[in-house]
Design a protein around this motif. Structure first.
Motif, short mmCIF file in Angstrom:
data_model
loop_
_atom_site.label_atom_id
_atom_site.label_comp_id
_atom_site.label_asym_id
_atom_site.label_seq_id
_atom_site.Cartn_x
_atom_site.Cartn_y
_atom_site.Cartn_z
N ASP A 126 0.34 -1.25 -3.37
CA ASP A 126 0.40 -0.50 -2.11
C ASP A 126 -1.00 -0.31 -1.54
O ASP A 126 -1.22 -0.46 -0.33
CB ASP A 126 1.08 0.86 -2.30
CG ASP A 126 2.59 0.75 -2.55
OD1 ASP A 126 3.16 -0.32 -2.23
OD2 ASP A 126 3.17 1.72 -3.07
N ARG A 127 -1.96 0.01 -2.43
CA ARG A 127 -3.35 0.16 -1.97
C ARG A 127 -3.91 -1.17 -1.47
O ARG A 127 -4.68 -1.20 -0.51
CB ARG A 127 -4.21 0.75 -3.08
CG ARG A 127 -3.91 2.21 -3.38
CD ARG A 127 -4.93 2.85 -4.30
NE ARG A 127 -5.10 2.19 -5.58
CZ ARG A 127 -4.46 2.52 -6.70
NH1 ARG A 127 -3.60 3.53 -6.69
NH2 ARG A 127 -4.70 1.88 -7.83
N PHE A 128 -3.52 -2.29 -2.11
CA PHE A 128 -3.94 -3.61 -1.62
C PHE A 128 -3.46 -3.81 -0.18
O PHE A 128 -4.23 -4.23 0.69
CB PHE A 128 -3.34 -4.75 -2.46
CG PHE A 128 -4.03 -5.01 -3.76
CD1 PHE A 128 -5.40 -4.89 -3.90
CD2 PHE A 128 -3.30 -5.42 -4.86
CE1 PHE A 128 -6.03 -5.15 -5.10
CE2 PHE A 128 -3.91 -5.68 -6.07
CZ PHE A 128 -5.28 -5.55 -6.19
N ARG A 153 -6.24 -2.53 6.82
CA ARG A 153 -7.48 -1.99 7.40
C ARG A 153 -8.51 -3.08 7.61
O ARG A 153 -9.24 -3.07 8.61
CB ARG A 153 -8.05 -0.90 6.48
CG ARG A 153 -7.24 0.37 6.52
CD ARG A 153 -7.82 1.43 5.62
NE ARG A 153 -7.01 2.64 5.69
CZ ARG A 153 -7.14 3.66 4.89
NH1 ARG A 153 -8.05 3.65 3.91
NH2 ARG A 153 -6.37 4.72 5.02
N ALA A 154 -8.60 -4.04 6.67
CA ALA A 154 -9.53 -5.15 6.83
C ALA A 154 -9.15 -5.98 8.05
O ALA A 154 -10.03 -6.43 8.81
CB ALA A 154 -9.55 -6.00 5.58
N ASP A 155 -7.85 -6.19 8.27
CA ASP A 155 -7.39 -6.94 9.45
C ASP A 155 -7.83 -6.26 10.74
O ASP A 155 -8.16 -6.92 11.72
CB ASP A 155 -5.86 -7.08 9.45
CG ASP A 155 -5.37 -8.11 8.45
OD1 ASP A 155 -6.18 -8.94 7.99
OD2 ASP A 155 -4.17 -8.07 8.11
N ARG A 156 -7.82 -4.93 10.73
CA ARG A 156 -8.22 -4.19 11.93
C ARG A 156 -9.73 -3.98 12.00
O ARG A 156 -10.25 -3.46 12.98
CB ARG A 156 -7.52 -2.82 11.95
CG ARG A 156 -6.02 -2.92 12.13
CD ARG A 156 -5.36 -1.57 12.41
NE ARG A 156 -5.84 -0.47 11.58
CZ ARG A 156 -5.29 -0.06 10.43
NH1 ARG A 156 -4.23 -0.70 9.96
NH2 ARG A 156 -5.78 0.96 9.76
N GLY A 157 -10.44 -4.36 10.93
CA GLY A 157 -11.88 -4.22 10.91
C GLY A 157 -12.34 -2.79 10.66
O GLY A 157 -13.44 -2.41 11.08
N VAL A 158 -11.53 -1.99 10.01
CA VAL A 158 -11.88 -0.59 9.77
C VAL A 158 -11.89 -0.27 8.28
O VAL A 158 -11.56 0.85 7.88
CB VAL A 158 -10.92 0.37 10.52
CG1 VAL A 158 -11.09 0.24 12.02
CG2 VAL A 158 -9.47 0.11 10.12
N LEU A 159 -12.31 -1.19 7.46
CA LEU A 159 -12.35 -0.97 6.01
C LEU A 159 -13.59 -0.12 5.69
O LEU A 159 -14.72 -0.50 5.97
CB LEU A 159 -12.44 -2.32 5.29
CG LEU A 159 -12.06 -2.38 3.84
CD1 LEU A 159 -10.63 -1.92 3.62
CD2 LEU A 159 -12.22 -3.80 3.31
#
Length: 117
Positions: free
Chosen positions: A28-30, A36-42
């Motif tokens: 789930d965390r993955f 978030r990485a897809d949205r660029g907000v990691l």
């Protein structure tokens, strides 16, 4: 708790359920980290958690791979033992049949039966 008392968490099923729960939480965390990485907000915290989760998955995968390899080697050894036992059985049966044939031939010769004439 007494020495012989086992809880659900101590049992094999309990440990398996705990590992599955932990694995599901990591996955789930993955998914969250990848979204978030897809949205660029990691965030840096997300990166650290992602690294820890990936490390845990790699360790678990390696453990299961070693276990499977050991089980496969054990199965191969057992298969070889079974084949050796079956070969020994065939050899003993052939020896038995030969001895029975000699025994019957000896009886026929001593009794003077027509089969030996």
């Amino acid at each position: 708790m007494t020495r012989n008392t086992r809880t659900r968490a101590d049992s094999r099923r309990g440990r398996t359920l705990a590992r599955e729960t932990e694995r599901d939480a990591r996955r789930d965390r993955f998914r969250l980290a990848l979204a978030r990485a897809d949205r660029g907000v990691l965030s840096p915290e997300d990166c650290a958690q992602l690294r820890a989760d990936v490390d845990a998955e790699v360790i678990e995968s390696d453990t299961h791979r070693r276990s499977a390899g050991g089980q496969q080697a054990t199965a191969m050894r057992l298969h070889q033992r079974i084949e050796a036992a079956e070969n020994a059985i065939r050899e003993i049966e052939a020896e038995r049949d030969g001895l029975l044939a000699q025994l019957h031939t000896g009886k026929d010769a001593r009794s003077g039966s027509p089969s030996t004439r």
